[in-house]
Design a protein around this motif. Sequence first.
Motif, PDB file in Angstrom:
ATOM      1  N   GLY A 214       0.791  -1.225   0.000  1.00  0.00           N
ATOM      2  CA  GLY A 214       0.000   0.000   0.000  1.00  0.00           C
ATOM      3  C   GLY A 214       0.821   1.272   0.000  1.00  0.00           C
ATOM      4  N   GLN A 216       2.554   4.640  -0.963  1.00  0.00           N
ATOM      5  CA  GLN A 216       2.121   5.730  -1.837  1.00  0.00           C
ATOM      6  C   GLN A 216       3.279   6.144  -2.750  1.00  0.00           C
ATOM      7  OE1 GLN A 216      -1.216   6.969  -1.722  1.00  0.00           O
ATOM      8  NE2 GLN A 216      -1.314   5.065  -0.546  1.00  0.00           N
ATOM      9  N   ASN A 243      -2.566   3.626  -5.796  1.00  0.00           N
ATOM     10  CA  ASN A 243      -1.678   4.283  -4.839  1.00  0.00           C
ATOM     11  C   ASN A 243      -0.605   5.124  -5.533  1.00  0.00           C
ATOM     12  OD1 ASN A 243      -2.901   3.267  -2.480  1.00  0.00           O
ATOM     13  ND2 ASN A 243      -1.834   1.322  -2.733  1.00  0.00           N
TER      14      ASN A 243
END
Length: 275
Positions: A214, A216, A243
């Motif tokens: 996950g 970014q 993401n």
Amino acid sequence: MGSAESGVAPSDQMTSQTIRACDGTLLPSKRLAGAKDLQSDASTLFVFLHGLGERMSHYDETSANVNLQKASIAHSALSIVLFDARGHGASSGWEGGGPDQFHWRCLGSDMLQVALAHTAALVKPWAPSYILGGCSMGAAAAVWAALLSPRCVRGLVLYMVPTMWAGRKTRRGALEARANAVRQTDPVRADVMLGAARADFPPREDVERLAATGIQVLIVTARDDPIHPASSAEMLGEIFGSNARVISNCQAAEAASMFTLELERWLQTLDLKSA
């Protein structure tokens, strides 16, 4: 992992350290001043590495193109660190170590050592939070570093992503030719070029594993730069999915200003103070 060898440079409002890597290589680095002063309330460390043939001053307060000092001032919860990669700038102690030390994986390890050495600047140094990034070579090193230490890396900033995987073969040949051309007159530079020729991104399945955490990601590249093809950026954007913010529609001449603008916007989307 790394140790600081020099102290504060108050005259230019930034902290300079020379990091000793595990093999003895000395990596000059500096932490840019924040909105108030060097004793900031930063909760996240942003470590950024330059590209092949560059040095950290290409991205500090003296740069006419990408000035990361502006981002440091705009975000009080962010502390930005630049450093000279081995084989570049004022780094030393790597001479004679051969070309393999310049593989992007090795530079990613160096990046983590630099990050650790500057962790004391954070509000919670016992629970560090990092954003890692770079230009070209530095972008690839950041991906390797995130794979090596995924638990504490919350974001990636990839500027001018280089060729990778199948597309790396043509670039490899060009770099090998450049290395051979200067081998007799400048063997040190030849080793740097040969190391870059042998370097590549982590295998796709490893990048997919990183994406699954996950993390970014911001990716900015130019549409008309064959050394940093938009296809590389778009491929990574596909892997990181929702993401990732991918900007690949600008011209090379506009890339620096576009990167600065998009970095500001992207940082605003992150809750840095909660790190």
